[in-house]
Design an enzyme around this catalytic site. Structure first.
Site: not given
Length: 321
Positions: A16, A196, A260, A293
């Site tokens: 993110d 999102e 993201h 990630r």
């Protein structure tokens, strides 16, 4: 298109990712850490310098209460002359039934350098419902400050939709709260019905909002909304959603679940897509607790129609960190 490439991953085990270039010429970086227990900031004079920058821990979760679990997706913004970090947090309970009961919160810092000074809690950023919500971002347009976020409407099937509202100050919503996107296409509802991670980009007379969709495994991908810069941004009809994802898994490049994202510019002013992705497809256990990630960055260009053209996620570089 600018052919410059970056060594990727830029920063490992940071999901993110949010990178913001301030008027002081510095880049500021924050992201979810694998432990989901704190908020870190980095500062560097170049994008690639963020990889080696020393992280400053500016806030830690509490042991109990509404700020005690799953600290997700912090973003740093400079609004009304001060620094703000927006993030989502859940609560720890004896039965762990609150671990995904997220709400949105804001921190404030008046220092010139946000890695210094004091971060004060401004409390929960409250929306129309007390329900699962996360991934807040802000942007200014025509003298107004807007807030865009993801939330579960108890009356709508699915996990989260995207909403927009004006703000009366950098931690308070005011007026109508409008849903501008909900999962509807096949690529938005794999595993979960999710919209999102909104990120805002203003270019070419339009306001673009990228977002992430589906489960956080290899199905995760980016979609795109846009509105005319002169439209009423609080009217759902002002927003157009592209029917296909704009950035998705590339198996040939071993890049899985890119999403993201945030936007920044490099030192030459070229537009840069900031995102996370994994370098493998198969995950053991819950994808949210797989730590790999990694933050990646990529120059992108524009189509003749004035839309961003992200291309494909590039393979990791041998010299990547």
């Amino acid at each position: 298109m600018n052919k410059k490439t970056f060594n990727n991953p830029l920063i490992e085990q940071r999901a993110d990712p949010w990178i913001y270039r301030h008027t002081d010429g510095f880049y500021y970086f924050t992201a979810s850490v694998p432990e989901y227990d704190r908020i870190e900031l980095r500062r560097a004079s170049s994008l690639e310098g963020l990889a080696e920058a020393e992280p400053a821990i500016v806030w830690r979760k509490y042991e109990t209460g509404p700020l005690s679990a799953n600290i997700w997706a912090p973003e740093i913004h400079f609004n009304a002359g001060k620094w703000y970090i927006y993030f989502a947090a859940a609560r720890t309970t004896e039965t762990n039934d609150g671990l995904f009961d997220h709400r949105m919160f804001a921190l404030e810092n008046a220092s010139e350098n946000p890695l210094e000074g004091e971060w004060t809690e401004k409390g929960q950023v409250k929306s129309a419902w007390e329900s699962f919500c996360l991934d807040a971002t802000t942007f200014e347009h025509k003298g107004k400050l807007y807030y865009v976020w993801a939330q579960k409407d108890p009356e709508i099937e699915g996990n989260s939709n995207l909403y927009i509202s004006e703000m009366s100050n950098p931690w308070t919503l005011t007026g109508k709260q409008t849903m501008i996107s909900q999962p509807e296409y096949d690529w938005e509802i794999i595993g979960f019905r999710v919209n999102e991670g909104p990120a805002v980009l203003k270019r070419n007379g339009r306001i673009f909002i990228s977002f992430s969709a589906s489960a956080t495994d290899f199905n995760y991908c980016l979609g795109l909304l846009w509105a005319d810069e002169n439209a009423d941004l609080l009217e759902a009809s002002s927003w157009t959603k592209l029917p296909e994802p704009v950035f998705r898994t590339n198996e040939a490049h071993s890049q899985y679940g890119p999403g993201h994202n945030s936007f920044t510019v490099d030192e030459d002013g070229s537009d840069v897509l900031v995102y996370h992705a994994r370098s493998y497809k198969e995950i053991t256990g819950d994808p949210l607790y797989d730590p790999n990630r990694h933050t990646r960055v990529k120059i992108f260009g524009w189509t003749e129609d004035g839309l961003p053209e992200f291309g494909e996620p590039q393979p990791d570089t041998e010299s990547g960190r």
